[in-house]
Design an enzyme around this catalytic site. Structure first.
Site, mmCIF file in Angstrom:
data_model
loop_
_atom_site.group_PDB
_atom_site.id
_atom_site.type_symbol
_atom_site.label_atom_id
_atom_site.label_comp_id
_atom_site.label_asym_id
_atom_site.label_seq_id
_atom_site.Cartn_x
_atom_site.Cartn_y
_atom_site.Cartn_z
ATOM 1 C CE1 TYR A 1 -55.907 19.115 81.385
ATOM 2 C CE2 TYR A 1 -56.333 20.876 82.815
ATOM 3 C CZ TYR A 1 -56.797 19.883 82.240
ATOM 4 O OH TYR A 1 -58.101 19.051 82.492
ATOM 5 C CE LYS B 1 -56.827 3.894 85.773
ATOM 6 N NZ LYS B 1 -58.202 3.349 86.426
ATOM 7 C CG ASP C 1 -60.519 4.171 88.216
ATOM 8 O OD1 ASP C 1 -59.794 4.547 89.266
ATOM 9 O OD2 ASP C 1 -60.581 3.041 87.737
ATOM 10 C CG ASP D 1 -59.899 20.691 84.992
ATOM 11 O OD1 ASP D 1 -60.729 21.389 85.603
ATOM 12 O OD2 ASP D 1 -59.608 21.104 83.814
ATOM 13 C CG ASP E 1 -66.105 21.436 87.254
ATOM 14 O OD1 ASP E 1 -65.423 22.207 87.786
ATOM 15 O OD2 ASP E 1 -66.728 21.644 85.857
#
Ligand code: NAD
Length: 357
Positions: free
Chosen positions: A142, A192, A224, A248, A252
């Protein structure tokens, strides 16, 4: 004691839930003899409409000069097509976090037993879930170099996941400190590292920091797999620490463990002034209809009382009141189930105030 709170309602349901949280803070002030001074500021679409900029200097100044910031939510379709730097999230939320030095976002995520049947996930899967997700907030994709260009008639765009060792170290350390205060004392670092260089640095750093915390167990998980494990067996997690983009998305997803985004509070810390906000956005689909669940914002003020003002008894009082209201069967639409009592945004707060009284 008097505390100065910068209040930034923002857009959409942000303007509906923030006043409810203030009613709760007022009740706490009355009951425990504190003084909260509220100073309102503009942010997001509301600030664009009034001043042409999503994060006016005045708002930033207000935040710097406060003891804590309470934010609602920002954004909405009206401002979606503005140039990127003016869009509410890119132009206000990200710079606000950066300016205030808020490098850590803390999201407790637990299952409320009264809501066990309100989630889309099975009760047996959810039972006993009680985790904290700690997300890095001022680095990664970001904030890394980004761009867009056309080469030989083909458009391309890029964002860069960039992390430095100090950035990783401070967030991982914060996760270890948080784990130390919990019963299980476990940190799961999500990355990752099988594909991304930034993740490899993340993992090496996490392992190095772990040496300072022999009482805490460190494990690693690919993002993942973590996404899958969160819905397969959420009980396995205690403290999860991860980089900005992964966090992020995972937070959620984790919100569904508490039945709704409308239940999830958050604290962003790291600088002199911390920021408290619900995990949800401005929910344009229900804005202006009195349907918004105010509990995420109310629970965010409980985090403010605990983390910024060290008012732990007061924070627990709010959390207990929320728990009681839920166990008495009061529900906003997002957590509604058969046989429960549907209430609107204000009525839900009325019930919380009754319990606090
Ligand atoms: P959202 O969180 O606003 O809404 C997602 C879904 O959850 C919607 O169906 C909404 O009705 C529901 N929901 C969210 N909060 C709720 C609550 N308190 N009570 C009941 N239901 C609730 O996410 P979105 O729809 O992806 O984004 C809408 C706007 O919000 C966009 O402009 C986005 O950029 C912005 N946004 C802002 C923030 C922030 O301010 N921190 C975070 C996320 C999204």
């Amino acid at each position: 004691m008097a505390y100065r709170i910068a209040v930034l309602p923002g857009d959409g349901i942000g303007t509906e839930v923030v006043p409810q949280a203030i009613r709760v803070l007022d009740k706490i002030a009355e009951k425990y003899g504190h003084q909260f001074e509220y100073n309102q500021g503009l942010i997001g679409g509301a600030a664009i409409d009034a001043t042409g900029h999503p994060l006016p200097e005045e708002t930033l100044g207000l935040c710097y000069n406060s003891d804590a910031v309470l934010l609602g939510a920002i954004g909405g379709p009206k401002w979606d097509n503005l140039p990127t730097h003016l869009r509410p999230e890119v132009g206000a939320l990200l710079p606000l976090r950066k300016e205030l030095g808020l490098y850590a976002n803390i999201r407790p995520c637990r299952m409320y037993s009264a809501l066990a049947d309100a989630s889309t996930l099975k009760k047996e899967v959810l039972e006993g879930t009680d985790m904290v997700v700690i997300r890095e907030l001022t680095g990664g994709m970001y904030f890394g170099p980004k761009g867009r260009e056309t080469v030989d008639g083909v458009e391309r765009a890029w964002d860069t996941m960039l992390y430095s060792t100090p950035e990783i170290e401070r967030i991982v350390r914060l996760a270890f400190e948080a784990a130390r205060k919990r019963t299980r004392k476990e940190v799961c670092s999500v990355d990752k590292a099988n594909v991304l260089e930034a993740s490899r640095l993340w993992r090496e750093t996490a392992i190095r920091v772990a040496a300072d915390y022999p009482d805490v167990t460190l494990t690693h998980m690919y993002v993942d797999n973590a996404a899958m494990q969160l819905v397969r067996n959420p009980r396995q997690f205690d403290v999860v620490v991860t980089e900005n983009t992964f966090g992020d998305i995972l937070t959620d997803q984790a919100s569904m463990l508490s039945a709704s985004l409308g239940m999830l509070p958050s604290a962003s810390i790291g600088g002199n002034v911390a920021l408290y906000e619900p995990a949800h956005g401005s929910a344009p689909d229900i804005a202006g209809q009195k349907k918004a669940n105010p509990l995420a914002t109310i629970l965010s003020t409980a985090m403010m009382l605990e983390y910024s003002f060290n008012l732990v008894t007061e924070a627990r009082a709010i959390e207990d009141a929320v728990e009681k209201v839920l166990s008495k069967g009061f529900r906003t639409g997002d957590i509604m189930e058969a046989g429960k009592t549907l209430v609107n945004t204000e009525e839900m707060t009325d019930r919380v105030l009754e319990e606090l009284a």
